[in-house]
Design an enzyme around this catalytic site. Structure first.
Site, short mmCIF file in Angstrom:
data_model
loop_
_atom_site.label_atom_id
_atom_site.label_comp_id
_atom_site.label_asym_id
_atom_site.label_seq_id
_atom_site.Cartn_x
_atom_site.Cartn_y
_atom_site.Cartn_z
N SER A 1 0.87 -1.34 -0.09
CA SER A 1 0.07 0.15 0.02
C SER A 1 1.04 1.18 0.07
O SER A 1 2.04 1.03 -0.42
CB SER A 1 -0.79 -0.01 1.12
OG SER A 1 -2.15 0.77 1.13
N GLY B 1 4.38 1.46 1.95
CA GLY B 1 5.57 0.51 1.45
C GLY B 1 5.89 0.82 -0.07
O GLY B 1 6.96 0.54 -0.48
N GLY C 1 0.13 -1.22 7.27
CA GLY C 1 -1.03 -0.63 7.88
C GLY C 1 -0.52 -0.06 9.33
O GLY C 1 0.41 -0.34 9.95
N HIS D 1 -0.43 27.79 -20.47
CA HIS D 1 0.36 26.76 -21.62
C HIS D 1 1.99 27.16 -21.52
O HIS D 1 2.21 28.32 -21.30
CB HIS D 1 0.08 27.07 -22.91
CG HIS D 1 1.01 26.37 -24.09
ND1 HIS D 1 0.75 24.91 -24.46
CD2 HIS D 1 2.00 26.61 -24.76
CE1 HIS D 1 1.65 24.58 -25.21
NE2 HIS D 1 2.35 25.74 -25.45
#
Length: 465
Positions: free
Chosen positions: A181, A184, A270, A444
């Protein structure tokens, strides 16, 4: 301890995190006497072991990647010596110290704030113990945060957490990461770019499973393109120390027994609430099944006069949500009481490179919402600015409610995604019709200038049956 003299304050704050610190100064600004308790380093996770140090490492890793890939932009590759992790760590430590020391200095200068460097815990609903001190107050604010969760099967193995990994002074030869997740993945790319071999081991069938499959697949492709090995569907995990040094992770991958060996192991599975450390039962606080303290829309717990801010209340897991918790309480205590948690729109970023910026619903959530939705996506490779930078991986996507014309969610996986997502966040908070953004004239050359073009490509999409 029963004979200890009680000290009286107007308010106690347990935890010096991104919600607790500004609250302490706000309370002192109202001429209230405040006790600020911190068992670790003042500043909490973000300053000491979270956002600040990890993003410093992201920047160092990015610079190494730029040098290695300079020839892609026509620049002869300079010789890149072996990276000295001590130097990377020294830079990180200097940045962290600047934030930490500045906070401590400010706290010392505020006469109405008394700091306690100790573990704080409840004795009853109006009394908190901090070290040997007994403090009594009419209002208590809990800001104790979270800590890394250590899964079963890894208690007796040599492992690292996101905190201890930041203290290494030698680059790991082969870093195993259990957990695919956000934490990690960021560390996987950091240490791969700094020179480690990296293997990610994830129980789910894909990385960051909270995201839509298409985003998960893109991120996996990005990481694998840099030489990171990804092992999904890895179950029944267990860690073992190797007799000759290093570690290995045993796993059951689709019924086949496998193992991965490395020099170091990071557990990124977690985080868990620190509420269990403050003796919540003595105050009669309601704790949910995940260990978070329950709060209402105004951050008050089930006990009148006790509030909870930041990660420990389960209402957010980010610095920006923690700080917003402070803003809610400041408004409730000293303002017009209009702010509440339910007004907050979820947004966050994953700091891989390129980063992912996310706000509101995912496509999967939108399909399940029962709303009539419009959807569009655009490849980064179609955007001139991305091509000019030589960074064309990723895509942008947006989801719109066809009836209200309001944006329900957006994701920008690509160069500048963590900043560009702010345009969509602003549009959602402003309840703007997507046509307002579609008809805007953006600067731009930027990535953002293609957002109007993206919105012009919106098409109806069927909801899930």
């Amino acid at each position: 301890m029963k004979d200890a003299k009680k000290q009286s304050f107007d308010a106690i704050i347990i935890g010096s995190g991104q919600a607790g610190n500004p609250l302490a100064f706000a309370l002192a600004g109202q001429n209230l006497k405040v006790a600020l308790i911190e068992k670790g380093r003042f500043g909490g996770t973000c300053v000491n072991t979270g956002c600040t140090p990890t993003k410093a490492y992201v920047a160092s890793a990015r610079r190494a990647w730029e040098l290695k890939n300079a020839s892609d932009l026509g620049i002869p590759n300079p010789k890149l010596e072996k990276i000295d992790l001590r130097k990377v760590k020294e830079r990180k430590d200097k940045i962290v110290a600047g934030s930490h020391d500045g906070l401590v200095d400010s706290l010392r200068k505020e006469k109405l704030i008394t700091t306690f460097q100790a573990k704080g815990f409840f004795l009853d609903q109006t009394t908190v113990q901090a070290g040997s001190a007994i403090l009594t107050v009419p209002k208590i604010f809990i800001n104790v945060g979270t800590r890394p969760r250590i899964p079963e099967g890894f208690e007796n193995v040599n492992f690292l957490t996101n905190e201890s990994l930041l203290e290494l002074e030698e680059i790991p030869y082969h870093l195993l990461i259990v957990g695919g997740s956000y934490i990690g993945l960021e560390f996987a790319q950091i240490f791969r770019r700094l020179g480690s071999k990296v293997t990610i081991i994830e129980m789910s069938d894909r990385l960051i499973s909270k995201e839509d499959p298409s985003i998960s697949e893109r991120i996996r492709e990005i990481l694998e393109s840099e030489g990171i090995k990804v092992l999904c569907n890895s179950h029944c995990l267990e860690g073992k120390n190797n007799p000759d040094g290093g570690v290995r992770v045993l796993m059951n991958c689709g019924g086949e027994q496998k193992q991965a060996s490395g020099s170091h192991l990071l557990l990124a599975t977690g985080r868990q609430s620190n509420m269990d450390l403050v003796n919540p039962e003595s105050a009669g606080l309601a704790i949910d099944k995940k260990g978070f303290v329950e709060v209402n829309d105004h951050l008050e717990t089930n006990v009148k006069g006790i509030y909870a801010l930041g990660d420990c209340n389960g209402k957010g897991a980010f610095t920006h949500t923690s700080y917003h918790d402070f803003e809610i309480l400041q408004n409730q205590l000293f303002g017009d009481k209009s702010k509440k948690v339910s007004d907050r729109i979820l947004n966050y970023a994953l700091y891989t490179d390129p980063p992912l910026g996310r706000v509101g619903m995912t496509l999967s959530q939108a399909k399940n919402s029962g709303k009539e939705i419009l959807y569009a996506e655009m490849e980064m490779s179609q955007i001139n600015r991305a091509r000019e930078k030589g960074e064309t991986k990723g895509k942008m996507e947006v989801i719109v409610d066809s009836k209200t014309e309001q944006i329900l969610g957006a994701a920008v996986l690509g160069v500048g995604g963590d900043e560009i997502i702010g345009l969509f966040i602003t549009a959602i908070y402003g309840k703007l019709s997507y046509k307002t953004l579609m008809n805007s004239v953006q600067t731009h050359p930027t990535v953002s200038e293609l957002i109007p073009t993206l919105l012009q490509q919106l098409k109806p999409i069927k909801a899930n049956s």
